[in-house]
Design a protein around this motif. Structure first.
Motif, short mmCIF file in Angstrom:
data_model
loop_
_atom_site.label_atom_id
_atom_site.label_comp_id
_atom_site.label_asym_id
_atom_site.label_seq_id
_atom_site.Cartn_x
_atom_site.Cartn_y
_atom_site.Cartn_z
N MET A 5 -0.28 13.31 -7.97
CA MET A 5 -0.95 14.52 -7.51
C MET A 5 -0.03 15.73 -7.56
SD MET A 5 -3.16 13.04 -4.28
CE MET A 5 -3.85 14.66 -3.91
N ILE A 6 1.23 15.55 -7.21
CA ILE A 6 2.19 16.65 -7.28
C ILE A 6 2.30 17.17 -8.71
CG2 ILE A 6 4.65 17.23 -7.13
CD1 ILE A 6 4.79 15.46 -4.63
N VAL A 63 0.82 -1.20 0.00
CA VAL A 63 0.00 0.00 0.00
C VAL A 63 0.86 1.26 0.00
CG1 VAL A 63 -0.21 0.13 2.50
CG2 VAL A 63 -2.00 1.10 1.06
N ASP A 64 2.07 1.18 0.57
CA ASP A 64 2.97 2.34 0.58
C ASP A 64 3.49 2.64 -0.82
OD1 ASP A 64 2.70 2.82 3.28
OD2 ASP A 64 4.36 1.50 3.83
N ARG A 97 3.20 6.53 -5.33
CA ARG A 97 2.90 6.84 -6.73
C ARG A 97 1.74 7.83 -6.83
NH1 ARG A 97 4.23 4.48 -11.48
NH2 ARG A 97 6.26 4.43 -10.42
N PHE A 98 0.74 7.67 -5.97
CA PHE A 98 -0.38 8.61 -5.97
C PHE A 98 0.08 10.02 -5.62
CE2 PHE A 98 -3.57 5.52 -6.70
CZ PHE A 98 -4.76 6.20 -6.92
N PHE A 114 -7.95 5.70 -14.54
CA PHE A 114 -6.67 5.12 -14.95
C PHE A 114 -5.97 4.36 -13.83
CE2 PHE A 114 -2.01 5.53 -15.35
CZ PHE A 114 -1.82 4.79 -16.50
N LEU A 115 -5.85 4.96 -12.66
CA LEU A 115 -5.02 4.37 -11.61
C LEU A 115 -5.57 3.06 -11.05
CD1 LEU A 115 -4.01 7.73 -9.96
CD2 LEU A 115 -2.52 6.22 -11.25
N PRO A 116 -6.85 2.98 -10.66
CA PRO A 116 -7.35 1.67 -10.20
C PRO A 116 -7.30 0.60 -11.29
CG PRO A 116 -8.80 3.43 -9.47
CD PRO A 116 -7.85 4.04 -10.45
N ALA A 117 -7.51 1.01 -12.56
CA ALA A 117 -7.44 0.04 -13.65
C ALA A 117 -6.02 -0.51 -13.79
CB ALA A 117 -7.90 0.68 -14.96
N PHE A 118 -5.03 0.35 -13.63
CA PHE A 118 -3.64 -0.12 -13.71
C PHE A 118 -3.33 -1.07 -12.56
CE2 PHE A 118 0.69 0.23 -12.10
CZ PHE A 118 1.41 -0.25 -13.19
#
Length: 215
Positions: free
Chosen positions: A80-81, A69-70, A75-76, A130-134
């Motif tokens: 966001m940055i 999870v880290d 990556r999240f 995009f992110l959950p699909a990846f």
């Protein structure tokens, strides 16, 4: 987490993520669909994941003594940055555009606070698609990016249609007239709130899927 973010920016970040940031200057182009200036950053983020597949970045990251999870969280935060940087850098160009070319934008929304509010929502939709699909597979990037691009396009098209076809909304939101700043600021604040909530949901979904994934 600091070490993971250091790794993200030193090893994982694709050069295009930096190269697309100056495209915020596209807000100076007369009569141009300004969403495009922000869309490019989603392409830069896509290249980060695509390059990660080539270098087995995700696999080697999970070999580190960290929780899965880290890795997702780092990556999240990186994504966001980059998104927030794109918006932050665009603000001075929007102000400059209003000073040197205060005429209406014939190709869509003017560069005003309402536009930035809608861009926040556009980025949020990219994140939730995009992110959950990846992280469902840990390697598929093409189909998730195409799907997220379609969702972003449909959102922009729908938002523009509502604004341009509704005279009262157009008068308040598609203008540089400071008299309508309160209405535009309301859209901006709503967009920021939507971005935060939707991106948080995207993170939780991604972390949950990646935890179940056997690499």
């Amino acid at each position: 987490m600091n070490n993971l973010l250091y790794k993200e920016f030193k090893l994982s970040l694709h050069p295009t993520a930096w190269l697309f940031l100056p495209l915020a200057a596209m807000l100076l182009i007369p009569s141009y669909p300004y969403y495009v200036a922000f869309f490019y950053q989603t392409l830069g983020i896509f290249f980060i994941f695509l390059n990660g597949n080539t270098t087995n970045d995700l696999f080697f990251t999970t070999l580190l003594p960290i929780r899965k999870v880290d890795a997702v969280k780092a990556r999240f935060i990186t994504v966001m940055i980059l998104e927030l940087l794109q918006i932050f850098i665009a603000v001075p160009f929007a102000l400059l555009r209003a000073r040197i070319n205060p005429g209406p934008n014939l190709a869509g929304m003017d560069a005003n606070p309402a536009l930035f509010g809608l861009v926040f929502v556009m980025f949020a939709l990219f994140n939730i698609v995009f992110l959950p699909a990846f992280y469902k597979t840990g390697y598929k990037t093409g189909a998730p990016y195409i799907l997220s691009s379609v969702v972003m396009f449909l959102f922009v098209a729908a938002a523009e249609a509502v604004i341009q076809l509704t005279p009262a909304i157009r008068q308040a939101l598609d203008t540089l007239n400071p008299a309508y700043l309160p209405q535009q600021m309301a859209v901006l604040l709503g967009g920021i709130l939507a971005y935060g909530l939707i991106t948080l949901a995207a993170y939780r979904a991604s972390a949950r899927r990646f935890e179940r994934l056997d690499l």
